[in-house]
Design a protein around this motif. Structure first.
Motif, short mmCIF file in Angstrom:
data_model
loop_
_atom_site.label_atom_id
_atom_site.label_comp_id
_atom_site.label_asym_id
_atom_site.label_seq_id
_atom_site.Cartn_x
_atom_site.Cartn_y
_atom_site.Cartn_z
N GLU A 1 4.61 10.85 -3.42
CA GLU A 1 5.97 10.46 -3.00
C GLU A 1 6.79 11.70 -2.65
N ARG A 2 6.62 12.76 -3.42
CA ARG A 2 7.34 14.00 -3.12
C ARG A 2 6.87 14.61 -1.80
N MET A 3 5.65 14.28 -1.39
CA MET A 3 5.13 14.79 -0.12
C MET A 3 5.54 13.91 1.07
N GLY A 4 6.23 12.80 0.77
CA GLY A 4 6.73 11.95 1.85
C GLY A 4 6.10 10.58 1.94
N ALA A 5 5.23 10.22 1.00
CA ALA A 5 4.56 8.92 1.05
C ALA A 5 5.54 7.79 0.76
N GLU A 6 5.22 6.61 1.26
CA GLU A 6 6.10 5.45 1.13
C GLU A 6 5.27 4.17 1.07
N ARG B 1 5.75 12.37 8.87
CA ARG B 1 6.76 12.30 7.81
C ARG B 1 6.36 13.14 6.60
N LEU B 2 5.35 13.96 6.77
CA LEU B 2 4.91 14.84 5.69
C LEU B 2 6.02 15.82 5.34
N HIS B 3 6.35 15.89 4.06
CA HIS B 3 7.41 16.80 3.61
C HIS B 3 6.79 18.10 3.10
N ILE B 4 7.22 19.21 3.70
CA ILE B 4 6.74 20.53 3.27
C ILE B 4 7.94 21.32 2.76
N ARG C 1 0.87 -1.18 0.00
CA ARG C 1 0.00 0.00 0.00
C ARG C 1 0.90 1.23 0.00
N PHE C 2 0.44 2.31 -0.60
CA PHE C 2 1.21 3.56 -0.58
C PHE C 2 0.57 4.46 0.47
N VAL C 3 1.35 4.87 1.47
CA VAL C 3 0.80 5.59 2.62
C VAL C 3 1.69 6.77 2.99
N LEU C 4 1.10 7.66 3.77
CA LEU C 4 1.84 8.82 4.28
C LEU C 4 1.60 8.92 5.79
N PHE C 5 2.67 8.85 6.55
CA PHE C 5 2.57 9.03 7.99
C PHE C 5 2.55 10.53 8.30
N THR D 1 -2.55 24.29 -4.76
CA THR D 1 -3.68 24.31 -3.83
C THR D 1 -4.08 22.91 -3.35
N SER D 2 -3.84 21.86 -4.15
CA SER D 2 -4.12 20.52 -3.64
C SER D 2 -3.11 20.14 -2.56
N LYS D 3 -1.86 20.55 -2.73
CA LYS D 3 -0.84 20.32 -1.70
C LYS D 3 -1.22 21.07 -0.42
N LEU D 4 -1.72 22.27 -0.58
CA LEU D 4 -2.12 23.06 0.57
C LEU D 4 -3.26 22.37 1.32
N ALA D 5 -4.21 21.81 0.58
CA ALA D 5 -5.31 21.08 1.21
C ALA D 5 -4.77 19.90 2.01
N LEU D 6 -3.83 19.16 1.42
CA LEU D 6 -3.25 18.01 2.10
C LEU D 6 -2.51 18.41 3.37
N ILE D 7 -1.71 19.45 3.30
CA ILE D 7 -0.92 19.89 4.46
C ILE D 7 -1.83 20.30 5.60
N HIS D 8 -2.84 21.10 5.32
CA HIS D 8 -3.75 21.54 6.37
C HIS D 8 -4.53 20.36 6.95
N PHE D 9 -4.94 19.44 6.07
CA PHE D 9 -5.65 18.27 6.58
C PHE D 9 -4.76 17.44 7.48
N MET D 10 -3.52 17.20 7.06
CA MET D 10 -2.62 16.34 7.83
C MET D 10 -2.34 16.91 9.21
N ARG D 11 -2.23 18.21 9.31
CA ARG D 11 -2.02 18.83 10.62
C ARG D 11 -3.24 18.62 11.51
N LYS D 12 -4.41 18.80 10.97
CA LYS D 12 -5.65 18.59 11.72
C LYS D 12 -5.80 17.11 12.08
#
Length: 218
Positions: free
Chosen positions: A201-206, A74-77, A67-71, A171-182
């Motif tokens: 993957e560039r955002m840190g998924a593995e 480990r989110l890369h900003i 599975r491809f997942v993001l912890f 803006t999709s990256k921004l949505a992801l970052i704000h969601f992940m923090r919440k």
């Protein structure tokens, strides 16, 4: 039963709300058929299974391994994204316009893709999940216009991201970052990207084994 090109049998769903074990999934395919009723979708996500198919085809149920997942931790900003996050003209909301978000995800052109896997049936199914509090959305606004967002399904401490869109840069990256923090603040442990993408993957998924992934759902 139905058969793949490899002639391996694939489980055919009936009206009963059950799925076979994902351990027997051939190339990630668990079963075909069934419906997209909220009850079935919830059982599917609780079992590490999701629907993904094209218009005109039967519903195909997947559980890929790995599975491809993001912890969340480990989110890369990137530095450039940090500057975007400081833009006072951008506003991010949660669950304020789910229907528009999924509609935009459905309609947005995507390089290398013809049409969309978000059929009318899929769109309605996830709106129903949102109505009962299982599916969630993130909206990114600029000058009161929806310019980005994402939606997905939350099961316990796992969120399965279904789709995202951008009508303005990042803006999709921004949505992801704000969601992940919440999500992390609320005790979320795993963002499920389902399958590999260079963007995630560039955002840190593995990659994570299916067995390990299922452990987060228990």
């Amino acid at each position: 039963m139905v058969y793949t090109q490899s002639l391996m049998p694939i489980y055919q769903l009936t009206d009963d709300l059950i799925f076979p074990s994902v351990e027997g999934a051939e190339d990630g395919i668990v079963a075909v058929g069934g419906d997209l009723l909220p009850e079935r979708l919830i059982i599917a996500y609780q079992s590490g299974i999701f629907p993904w198919y094209s218009k005109g085809d039967p519903i195909i149920w997947w559980s890929p391994d790995p599975r491809f997942v993001l912890f969340p931790d480990r989110l890369h900003i990137s530095k450039s994204m940090k500057r975007v996050m400081n833009n006072k003209e951008i506003k991010v909301t949660f669950n304020q316009n789910f229907e528009q978000v999924i509609s935009e995800c459905k309609q947005i052109p995507r390089p290398g893709q013809k049409g969309t896997w978000i059929t009318d049936e899929m769109e309605l199914a996830y709106i129903r999940l949102h109505d009962i509090g299982v599916a969630e959305s993130v909206e990114v606004w600029k000058d009161k216009e929806l310019v980005g967002g994402m939606y997905g399904v939350r099961i316990g401490k796992v969120f399965s991201g279904e789709s995202m869109f951008s009508k303005a840069s990042n803006t999709s990256k921004l949505a992801l970052i704000h969601f992940m923090r919440k999500f992390r603040a609320e005790g979320g442990e795993l963002f499920d990207c389902q399958v590999h993408s260079d963007h995630m993957e560039r955002m840190g998924a593995e990659e994570l084994s299916r067995e390990s992934y299922l452990g987060y759902l228990r």
